[in-house]
Design a protein around this motif. Structure first.
Motif, PDB file in Angstrom:
ATOM      1  N   ASP A 163      -4.047   4.933  -9.911  1.00  0.00           N
ATOM      2  CA  ASP A 163      -2.808   4.228 -10.287  1.00  0.00           C
ATOM      3  C   ASP A 163      -3.081   2.838 -10.872  1.00  0.00           C
ATOM      4  O   ASP A 163      -2.548   2.478 -11.923  1.00  0.00           O
ATOM      5  N   TYR A 191     -17.039   9.552  -7.256  1.00  0.00           N
ATOM      6  CA  TYR A 191     -16.941   8.092  -7.326  1.00  0.00           C
ATOM      7  C   TYR A 191     -16.862   7.585  -8.760  1.00  0.00           C
ATOM      8  O   TYR A 191     -17.629   8.007  -9.627  1.00  0.00           O
ATOM      9  N   SER A 215      -6.211   4.834   4.237  1.00  0.00           N
ATOM     10  CA  SER A 215      -6.896   4.650   2.951  1.00  0.00           C
ATOM     11  C   SER A 215      -8.226   5.394   2.949  1.00  0.00           C
ATOM     12  O   SER A 215      -8.829   5.612   3.999  1.00  0.00           O
ATOM     13  N   HIS A 216      -8.705   5.718   1.745  1.00  0.00           N
ATOM     14  CA  HIS A 216      -9.900   6.566   1.653  1.00  0.00           C
ATOM     15  C   HIS A 216     -11.158   5.919   2.241  1.00  0.00           C
ATOM     16  O   HIS A 216     -12.072   6.627   2.668  1.00  0.00           O
ATOM     17  N   THR A 217     -11.191   4.606   2.285  1.00  0.00           N
ATOM     18  CA  THR A 217     -12.335   3.945   2.935  1.00  0.00           C
ATOM     19  C   THR A 217     -12.586   4.563   4.311  1.00  0.00           C
ATOM     20  O   THR A 217     -13.736   4.704   4.735  1.00  0.00           O
ATOM     21  N   GLY A 231     -13.217  -3.486  -5.433  1.00  0.00           N
ATOM     22  CA  GLY A 231     -13.391  -2.143  -4.876  1.00  0.00           C
ATOM     23  C   GLY A 231     -13.604  -1.116  -5.970  1.00  0.00           C
ATOM     24  O   GLY A 231     -13.992  -1.438  -7.095  1.00  0.00           O
ATOM     25  N   ILE A 265     -17.225  -3.192  -1.680  1.00  0.00           N
ATOM     26  CA  ILE A 265     -15.820  -3.507  -1.352  1.00  0.00           C
ATOM     27  C   ILE A 265     -15.719  -4.725  -0.427  1.00  0.00           C
ATOM     28  O   ILE A 265     -14.830  -5.547  -0.604  1.00  0.00           O
ATOM     29  N   ALA A 323      -6.610  -3.277  -5.719  1.00  0.00           N
ATOM     30  CA  ALA A 323      -7.715  -2.660  -4.964  1.00  0.00           C
ATOM     31  C   ALA A 323      -7.262  -1.245  -4.626  1.00  0.00           C
ATOM     32  O   ALA A 323      -7.188  -0.847  -3.475  1.00  0.00           O
ATOM     33  N   THR A 324      -6.932  -0.509  -5.690  1.00  0.00           N
ATOM     34  CA  THR A 324      -6.238   0.773  -5.521  1.00  0.00           C
ATOM     35  C   THR A 324      -7.171   1.981  -5.433  1.00  0.00           C
ATOM     36  O   THR A 324      -6.700   3.111  -5.397  1.00  0.00           O
ATOM     37  N   GLY A 325      -8.485   1.752  -5.409  1.00  0.00           N
ATOM     38  CA  GLY A 325      -9.412   2.859  -5.196  1.00  0.00           C
ATOM     39  C   GLY A 325      -9.658   3.703  -6.445  1.00  0.00           C
ATOM     40  O   GLY A 325      -9.293   3.325  -7.563  1.00  0.00           O
ATOM     41  N   ALA A 365     -12.554   7.490   5.166  1.00  0.00           N
ATOM     42  CA  ALA A 365     -13.274   8.768   5.096  1.00  0.00           C
ATOM     43  C   ALA A 365     -14.767   8.575   4.877  1.00  0.00           C
ATOM     44  O   ALA A 365     -15.534   9.526   4.951  1.00  0.00           O
ATOM     45  N   ASN A 371     -23.711   1.769  -1.255  1.00  0.00           N
ATOM     46  CA  ASN A 371     -23.441   0.555  -2.020  1.00  0.00           C
ATOM     47  C   ASN A 371     -21.962   0.348  -2.315  1.00  0.00           C
ATOM     48  O   ASN A 371     -21.587  -0.725  -2.761  1.00  0.00           O
ATOM     49  N   SER A 374     -14.316  15.203  -3.605  1.00  0.00           N
ATOM     50  CA  SER A 374     -14.357  14.718  -2.223  1.00  0.00           C
ATOM     51  C   SER A 374     -13.193  13.773  -1.950  1.00  0.00           C
ATOM     52  O   SER A 374     -13.031  13.292  -0.837  1.00  0.00           O
ATOM     53  N   ASN A 375     -12.433  13.456  -2.984  1.00  0.00           N
ATOM     54  CA  ASN A 375     -11.437  12.387  -2.864  1.00  0.00           C
ATOM     55  C   ASN A 375     -10.106  12.881  -2.312  1.00  0.00           C
ATOM     56  O   ASN A 375      -9.664  13.993  -2.636  1.00  0.00           O
ATOM     57  N   SER A 393       0.832  -1.206   0.000  1.00  0.00           N
ATOM     58  CA  SER A 393       0.000   0.000   0.000  1.00  0.00           C
ATOM     59  C   SER A 393       0.864   1.254   0.000  1.00  0.00           C
ATOM     60  O   SER A 393       1.831   1.345   0.748  1.00  0.00           O
ATOM     61  N   GLN A 440       4.861   1.990  -3.397  1.00  0.00           N
ATOM     62  CA  GLN A 440       3.967   2.384  -4.485  1.00  0.00           C
ATOM     63  C   GLN A 440       4.150   1.452  -5.678  1.00  0.00           C
ATOM     64  O   GLN A 440       5.234   1.410  -6.274  1.00  0.00           O
TER      65      GLN A 440
HETATM   66  C1  LIG Z   1     -15.491  11.330   1.625  1.00  0.00           C
HETATM   67  C2  LIG Z   1     -16.075  10.038   1.149  1.00  0.00           C
HETATM   68  C3  LIG Z   1     -17.187   9.499   1.803  1.00  0.00           C
HETATM   69  C4  LIG Z   1     -17.738   8.294   1.368  1.00  0.00           C
HETATM   70  N1  LIG Z   1     -18.826   7.778   2.029  1.00  0.00           N
HETATM   71  C5  LIG Z   1     -19.341   6.577   1.646  1.00  0.00           C
HETATM   72  C6  LIG Z   1     -20.416   5.974   2.359  1.00  0.00           C
HETATM   73  O1  LIG Z   1     -20.905   6.487   3.362  1.00  0.00           O
HETATM   74  N2  LIG Z   1     -20.894   4.791   1.924  1.00  0.00           N
HETATM   75  C7  LIG Z   1     -20.385   4.161   0.831  1.00  0.00           C
HETATM   76  O2  LIG Z   1     -20.853   3.082   0.483  1.00  0.00           O
HETATM   77  N3  LIG Z   1     -19.347   4.707   0.141  1.00  0.00           N
HETATM   78  C8  LIG Z   1     -18.809   5.887   0.528  1.00  0.00           C
HETATM   79  N4  LIG Z   1     -17.754   6.424  -0.167  1.00  0.00           N
HETATM   80  C9  LIG Z   1     -17.125   5.647  -1.229  1.00  0.00           C
HETATM   81  C10 LIG Z   1     -16.255   4.554  -0.626  1.00  0.00           C
HETATM   82  O3  LIG Z   1     -15.720   4.986   0.583  1.00  0.00           O
HETATM   83  C11 LIG Z   1     -15.087   4.169  -1.543  1.00  0.00           C
HETATM   84  O4  LIG Z   1     -15.556   3.929  -2.830  1.00  0.00           O
HETATM   85  C12 LIG Z   1     -14.421   2.897  -1.020  1.00  0.00           C
HETATM   86  O5  LIG Z   1     -14.079   3.040   0.325  1.00  0.00           O
HETATM   87  C13 LIG Z   1     -13.196   2.537  -1.843  1.00  0.00           C
HETATM   88  O6  LIG Z   1     -12.532   1.470  -1.207  1.00  0.00           O
HETATM   89  P1  LIG Z   1     -11.312   0.755  -1.897  1.00  0.00           P
HETATM   90  O7  LIG Z   1     -10.876  -0.320  -0.960  1.00  0.00           O
HETATM   91  O8  LIG Z   1     -11.668   0.370  -3.267  1.00  0.00           O
HETATM   92  O9  LIG Z   1     -10.186   1.889  -2.041  1.00  0.00           O
HETATM   93  P2  LIG Z   1      -9.529   2.923  -0.979  1.00  0.00           P
HETATM   94  O10 LIG Z   1     -10.121   2.832   0.362  1.00  0.00           O
HETATM   95  O11 LIG Z   1      -9.507   4.223  -1.668  1.00  0.00           O
HETATM   96  O12 LIG Z   1      -8.053   2.380  -0.850  1.00  0.00           O
HETATM   97  C14 LIG Z   1      -7.125   2.418  -1.917  1.00  0.00           C
HETATM   98  C15 LIG Z   1      -5.860   1.741  -1.462  1.00  0.00           C
HETATM   99  O13 LIG Z   1      -5.002   1.577  -2.565  1.00  0.00           O
HETATM  100  C16 LIG Z   1      -3.688   1.952  -2.217  1.00  0.00           C
HETATM  101  N5  LIG Z   1      -3.012   2.356  -3.465  1.00  0.00           N
HETATM  102  C17 LIG Z   1      -3.457   3.181  -4.434  1.00  0.00           C
HETATM  103  N6  LIG Z   1      -2.553   3.284  -5.412  1.00  0.00           N
HETATM  104  C18 LIG Z   1      -1.515   2.496  -5.058  1.00  0.00           C
HETATM  105  C19 LIG Z   1      -0.268   2.174  -5.656  1.00  0.00           C
HETATM  106  N7  LIG Z   1       0.110   2.689  -6.822  1.00  0.00           N
HETATM  107  N8  LIG Z   1       0.559   1.336  -4.990  1.00  0.00           N
HETATM  108  C20 LIG Z   1       0.216   0.825  -3.780  1.00  0.00           C
HETATM  109  N9  LIG Z   1      -0.958   1.081  -3.185  1.00  0.00           N
HETATM  110  C21 LIG Z   1      -1.801   1.908  -3.822  1.00  0.00           C
HETATM  111  C22 LIG Z   1      -3.840   3.045  -1.185  1.00  0.00           C
HETATM  112  O14 LIG Z   1      -2.709   3.114  -0.363  1.00  0.00           O
HETATM  113  C23 LIG Z   1      -5.070   2.532  -0.418  1.00  0.00           C
HETATM  114  O15 LIG Z   1      -4.666   1.645   0.593  1.00  0.00           O
HETATM  115  C24 LIG Z   1     -17.182   7.625   0.257  1.00  0.00           C
HETATM  116  C25 LIG Z   1     -16.070   8.157  -0.382  1.00  0.00           C
HETATM  117  C26 LIG Z   1     -15.539   9.363   0.037  1.00  0.00           C
HETATM  118  C27 LIG Z   1     -14.373   9.926  -0.729  1.00  0.00           C
END
Ligand SMILES: Cc1cc2nc3c(=O)[nH]c(=O)nc-3n(C[C@H](O)[C@H](O)[C@H](O)COP(=O)(O)OP(=O)(O)OC[C@H]3O[C@@H](n4cnc5c(N)ncnc54)[C@H](O)[C@@H]3O)c2cc1C
Length: 599
Positions: free
Chosen positions: A219, A372, A41-43, A401, A422, A199-201, A45, A417, A211-212, A34, A162
C-alpha cells in the motif's frame, strides 16, 4: 469529516513503525496508524533471527558483517549505509535486550547466536554464528517488546485504520499528512502532520506462492508512487528457498543454520555442487536458483516441483561430521531431537499442522517462495525520502523498513538483515522526525484532502461492472509467478507487461457485492488489488530494462552481471499520463570494489 493533528504520523506498526514511533515520541506528539492491530504485523512472523556481530560464540566483527552484506547484495547495496547498519547492530541488539526481549542464551548467559545464509568468517569463508534469536519466534518477540515500549511512551494508536492517500502541500513542497479509512465505520479521517513516515511493509502478495501475510499488498509504496515519488530497484524481489510446497509458508533459514540440508530425488545434498564452501548456507538467490535447476533437470522429488529439506538429527550429525563442524568443546558437533525442538519449536509445529509431517522423523517438501522486497521508497540513512539522482530530500516525508530502500540489501538481502534494518533505520528516522518537528512550523494542508479518496471509493462502490477484483488478483499472482519469478527473459517479461496492462484495463470494470460501511473487506481488498497491479507493473518495467543478472534478478537471456552498464540503482517514476519513466542513480562504494561472487 474527522480531523486529527499530530506532529509526527507513522503509518505501519511493524518493527520499523514501532521503533520510529518510540524515538519520535521522545520529542514530538506521535500517532501510529495501522490497518492491523499492531502485534499482528508481519514482523511478528519473523522466525530465524537478527544479525549482529557480537562474537559471542566465535570470532566475528561488524566489518565482516558489512562485507557479507555487500557481497550478498551482489554489490548493489550502498556501502555507507551498510557500514552504518552493521556497526550499529551490536548496540541495537543490546538495546532490545535491555527493553526486555527474551533472547536465547548461551550457558554463560550471553545472547546465543546461530549460523545463517551468507554470513561468514571473512578469513575462511565458512559460515559464522551471527544470528541472535529467541527460538524461532524472534520477530514476535521484537514486536511485542516494541509495542509495550510505545504504550509506555504514550504513543497514540489508530488501529484498523487504512491509509489510502498522502497529502502534499505543493506550494511549500512538503508532505503534510495522510487520509485514512476507518475499517470499522467506513469513515474517512484526515491526519494533519509536520511529518509522515511510511513503514507499511512488503508486497509478497504480488506472487502466487509467498511467505507473506495476506495484508502485504504494498500500500505505502503504491500510494507514494501515485503521488509522483519514485520507487527504487523494484526489479529485485527475493524468493526464499524454503517455503512449504504449494503453501509457501516459510521454513526459516535457521533450519539450515542448525544443520538442515537440501536433498534431491537421488538423495544427493546438491548444494555441494553449487556452493562448495558454504553449501546449504549460500545466499538465498543462489539457493533458490539451484533448487529450480534441480527440478528442471528432473531431480525434483517424485518428479514434482519440490525438493526435501532434511533436519532429522541423524542427517544433521552426518553432514556436521562431513563438513568438520565442531562444537564448543572442539569435538564434532552433534545435535539431538530435544535440542532441535527447543531451537525450532514453531517450525516443527507448522509442519505437523499443515503437512502432517514430523520433521524429526521425515524430511519436509519445500520450494522457493516469494519473500522480500529489496526495492521500495528511496531514502537516505536518516529515513528521509529522496526523490532524484541527486538524492534531493522531500521535506516531511520518511520511510523505513521493508517498504523503504536505503539501500542496504541491494540486489539480494541476507537473512537476519531485515530485522536489523527495521530497528536501525526505524530508530534513525524516528530521531530525525523529532528534530524536524522541533525545527519546523506547521504547513497548511492542500485544498483537497479527503475528496479524491472518497471519489475513488464511491467509484468502486457504485460500479456495475462484471469483473471481480479477487479474480484479477489471482490471475495477476499466477502471471507474476510464471513470468516475473526466479528466472526471467525478455519474452516472458514483455508478455507479463501486456497482460498486466490488460488486467489494469479490466480493473476499471470491477464491482463489489458489499455496499455497506462497516468492516467492508470487499471494498478494501478491491483497493488493495489496484496496489498489487501498480507494483507488478513497476517491477516488470524495471526488470525488462535491466539487461543483466544480479542477485535476485536473473535474466536467462543476459546471465552475466554487467558492472560497466548496470552498477546503478533504478528509479521508476509514474508520469502524469500513467506511463512509467526509468532513471538511474549511482551506487555508493566505500571500500569494496565489485568482485566475482562465489560461495
Ligand atoms: C515468514 C517470514 C519470516 C521472516 N523471518 C525473518 C527473519 O528471521 N529475520 C529477518 O531479518 N527478517 C525476516 N523476515 C523479513 C522481516 O520480517 C520483514 O521484512 C520485516 O519484519 C518488515 O517489517 P516492517 O516494519 O517493515 O513491516 P511489517 O512488519 O510488515 O508491518 C507493516 C505494517 O504496516 C501496516 N500497513 C500496511 N499498509 C497499511 C495501510 N495502507 N494503512 C495503514 N497501515 C498499513 C500494517 O498494519 C503493519 O502494521 C521474515 C518475513 C516473513 C514473511
Amino acid at each position: 469529516m474527522n480531523y486529527h493533528k499530530f506532529e509526527t504520523v507513522i503509518v505501519g506498526a511493524g518493527g520499523a513503525g514501532l521503533m520510529a514511533a518510540l524515538y519520535a515520541s521522545r520529542g514530538a506528539q506521535t500517532a501510529v496508524i495501522s490497518k492491523l492491530y499492531p502485534t499482528r504485523s508481519h514482523t511478528g512472523a519473523a522466525q530465524g533471527g537478527i544479525g549482529a556481530a557480537l562474537g559471542n560464540m566465535e570470532e566475528d566483527h561488524p566489518e565482516w558483517h558489512a562485507f557479507d552484506t555487500v557481497k550478498g547484495s551482489d554489490y548493489l547495496a550502498d556501502q555507507d549505509a551498510v557500514e552504518l547498519m552493521t556497526a550499529m547492530a551490536p548496540e541495537i541488539v543490546f538495546e532490545l535486550e535491555h527493553m526486555g526481549l527474551p533472547f536465547d542464551r548461551t550457558p554463560e548467559g550471553k545472547i546465543a547466536q546461530r549460523r545463517f545464509g551468507g554470513h561468514t568468517n571473512n578469513r575462511t569463508g565458512k559460515p559464522v554464528m551471527r544470528a541472535c534469536h529467541a527460538a524461532d519466534r524472534t520477530g514476535h518477540m521484537i514486536l511485542q517488546t516494541l509495542y509495550q515500549q510505545c504504550i509506555k511512551n504514550n504513543v497514540t494508536f489508530f488501529d484498523e485504520f487504512q491509509v489510502m492517500d498522502l497529502l502534499i502541500n505543493e506550494v511549500e513542497g512538503r508532505v503534510v499528512g495522510v487520509v485514512a479509512y476507518e475499517i470499522a465505520t467506513g469513515e474517512l479521517h484526515v491526519f494533519h502532520a509536520k511529518s509522515v513516515l511510511f513503514a507499511t511493509g512488503g508486497w509478497g502478495r504480488v506472487w502466487e506462492v509467498t511467505s507473506n501475510a495476506a495484508t502485504l499488498t504494498g500500500d505505502g509504496a503504491a500510494i507514494a508512487f501515485r503521488r509522483g515519488i519514485p520507487l527504487e530497484d523494484m526489479e529485485f524481489f527475493q524468493f526464499h528457498p524454503t517455503g512449504i510446497y504449494k503453501l509457501g509458508i516459510l521454513i526459516t533459514e535457521g533450519v539450515r543454520g542448525e544443520g538442515g540440508v537440501l536433498i534431491n530425488n537421488e538423495g544427493e545434498r546438491f548444494m555441494n555442487r553449487y556452493a562448495p564452501t558454504v553449501k546449504d548456507l549460500a545466499s538465498r538467490d543462489v539457493v533458490s536458483r539451484a533448487i529450480y535447476l534441480e527440478i528442471r533437470a528432473g531431480r525434483g522429488i517424485n518428479g514434482q516441483n519440490y525438493v526435501y529439506l532434511d533436519v532429522r538429527p541423524e542427517t544433521v550429525n552426518k553432514y556436521f561430521a562431513e563438513d568438520g563442524v565442531q562444537g564448543p568443546d572442539g569435538k564434532p558437533k552433534q545435535v539431538t531431537a530435544e535440542y532441535l525442538l527447543k531451537k525450532l519449536p514453531d517450525i516443527i509445529d507448522f509442519c505437523k499442522t499443515y503437512l502432517g509431517i514430523d520433521p524429526m522423523q521425515e524430511p519436509m517438501p519445500v520450494q522457493p517462495t516469494a519473500h522480500y522486497a529489496m526495492g521500495g521508497i528511496p531514502t537516505n540513512i536518516y529515513g528521509e525520502v529522496v526523490i532524484d539522482e541527486q538524492n534531493t530530500v522531500l521535506p516531511g516525508f520518511y520511510a523505513a523498513g521493508e517498504t523503504a530502500c536505503v539501500s542496504v540489501h541491494g540486489a539480494n538481502r541476507l537473512g537476519t538483515n531485515s530485522l536489523l534494518d527495521i530497528v536501525v533505520f526505524g530508530k534513525l528516522a524516528g530521531q530525525r522526525m523529532a528534530e524536524f518537528a522541533r525545527a519546523n512550523d506547521w504547513a497548511p494542508l492542500p485544498q483537497e484532502t479527503w475528496e479524491p479518496t472518497q471519489a475513488m471509493l464511491d467509484r468502486i462502490r457504485n460500479s456495475r461492472g462484471k469483473e471481480r477484483a479477487a479474480r484479477l488478483r489471482e490471475e495477476l499472482r499466477r502471471l507474476m509467478m510464471d513470468n516475473v519469478g526466479v528466472f526471467r527473459t525478455e519474452a516472458l517479461l514483455n508478455d507479463a507487461l501486456t497482460k498486466i496492462r490488460e488486467l489494469k484495463e479490466r480493473y476499471q470494470h470491477i464491482a463489489i457485492d458489499d455496499k455497506g460501511k462497516t468492516f467492508n473487506q470487499d471494498l478494501i481488498e478491491a483497493w488493495e488489488v489496484a496496489n498489487l497491479l501498480d507494483i507488478a507493473e513497476v517491477t516488470t518495467v524495471s526488470a525488462l530494462a535491466r539487461r543483466e543478472s544480479r542477485g535476485a534478478h536473473y535474466r536467462e537471456d543476459y546471465p552475466q552481471r554487467d558492472d560497466e552498464q548496470w552498477l546503478k540503482h533504478t528509479l521508476a517514476y509514474r508520469q502524469p499520463d500513467g506511463c512509467i519513466q526509468l532513471r538511474y542513480k549511482p551506487v555508493v562504494i566505500t571500500k569494496w570494489q565489485p568482485k566475482e561472487r562465489v560461495y
